[in-house]
Enzyme design. Structure first.
Site, PDB file in Angstrom:
ATOM      1  CG  ASP A  67      59.324  42.622  63.138  1.00  0.00           C
ATOM      2  OD1 ASP A  67      58.209  42.678  63.679  1.00  0.00           O
ATOM      3  OD2 ASP A  67      59.480  42.469  61.915  1.00  0.00           O
ATOM      4  CG  ASN A 135      61.947  44.147  50.750  1.00  0.00           C
ATOM      5  OD1 ASN A 135      61.276  43.332  51.401  1.00  0.00           O
ATOM      6  ND2 ASN A 135      62.728  45.046  51.327  1.00  0.00           N
ATOM      7  CG  HIS A 137      60.830  42.440  54.629  1.00  0.00           C
ATOM      8  ND1 HIS A 137      60.888  43.813  54.685  1.00  0.00           N
ATOM      9  CD2 HIS A 137      59.567  42.132  54.985  1.00  0.00           C
ATOM     10  CE1 HIS A 137      59.728  44.294  55.066  1.00  0.00           C
ATOM     11  NE2 HIS A 137      58.892  43.300  55.251  1.00  0.00           N
ATOM     12  CD  GLU A 142      64.194  45.506  54.870  1.00  0.00           C
ATOM     13  OE1 GLU A 142      63.579  44.709  54.129  1.00  0.00           O
ATOM     14  OE2 GLU A 142      63.780  46.647  55.132  1.00  0.00           O
TER      15      GLU A 142
END
Ligand code: PGA
Length: 242
Positions: A67, A135, A137, A142
């Site tokens: 990314d 979280n 990811h 996400e």
């Protein structure tokens, strides 16, 4: 999933480096999937040492990063282009033209996503390195990202921007958008190693391994991949049943 639990961050980096070194020793022309963030820095340090001691070479290695932030100049110190250059590429014998990160100019972001996806579709990553967000990811996929997504533009969660804030001067400076490989791209890799260190990852690690396979915990999709090794320290594994 194969689970490796070690004492601390240094041992996570050491175990991960053994797997990457084995990969490059047996297949010197491997295609690696690379991650950024604080977690892989220790691994990259060990790969640099192995390269400098001539145990491994990157001369025939190709890399694809997961990314990149949108809207940061590629020369910005917190861009992942710069991260990779300073943490790894500039210190090993890799040919820079074999390294790939998504381009991130905001005016052409959808074209860049498509171009990166085309590159990925024409290749197969031998070994993908992953971290995990608090979280759940992976890459910047996400919670709620469809498992079928290929490379796309994502609006980052507030939690992710806060987690990544320590690389910046303030929350406002952390970009709101990023371009990321999708879950589908990640799942095409032949082999995956996921590294986790620290108590703040323990909840996500528990849900990834023992929870339902659900888009609300993107990393849980890895339960469906045939060759995943999770390397974690005591703190990251502290919520797993003993
Ligand atoms: P970190 O990020 O390595 O900085 O904890 C991991 C991730 O968000 O994937």
């Amino acid at each position: 999933m194969k689970l490796i639990i070690v004492k601390n961050y240094d041992e996570v980096s050491e175990e991960a480096s053994k797997i990457v070194i084995d990969q490059l020793t047996s297949h010197p022309n491997s295609i690696l999937g690379l991650a950024t963030g604080s977690t892989p820095i220790g691994l990259y340090q060990k790969l640099i040492e192995a390269n400098q001691m001539k145990k491994i070479s990157f001369k025939n290695v190709t890399t694809f990063n997961l990314d990149e932030y949108i809207g940061l100049d590629m020369k910005h110190p917190q861009s992942y282009h710069q991260f990779m250059y300073h943490q790894l590429f500039s210190k090993i014998d890799i040919n820079m033209s074999n390294t790939h990160l998504p381009k991130n100019d905001i005016n052409h972001m959808h074209e860049h996503a498509k171009a990166y996806n085309d590159l990925l579709s024409n290749t197969k990553i031998d070994l993908q390195i992953l971290g995990i967000g608090s979280n759940g990811h992976i890459g910047f996929n996400e919670p709620g990202t469809p498992f079928g997504n290929e490379t796309f533009i994502v609006k980052l969660e507030e939690q992710t921007r806060k987690d990544n804030m320590y690389f910046f001067n303030s929350l406002e400076e952390v970009p709101e958008y990023a371009i990321t490989m999708g879950i589908k791209n990640i799942m095409r890799s032949k082999k995956i190693i996921l590294l986790a260190s620290g108590i703040e990852k323990s909840d996500a690690i528990y849900k990834m391994i023992y929870g339902d396979v659900t888009e609300s915990i993107p990393a849980s999709v890895l339960q469906l991949h045939p060759n995943v090794t999770v390397i974690m320290d005591d703190q990251a594994s502290s919520k797993l049943p003993k």
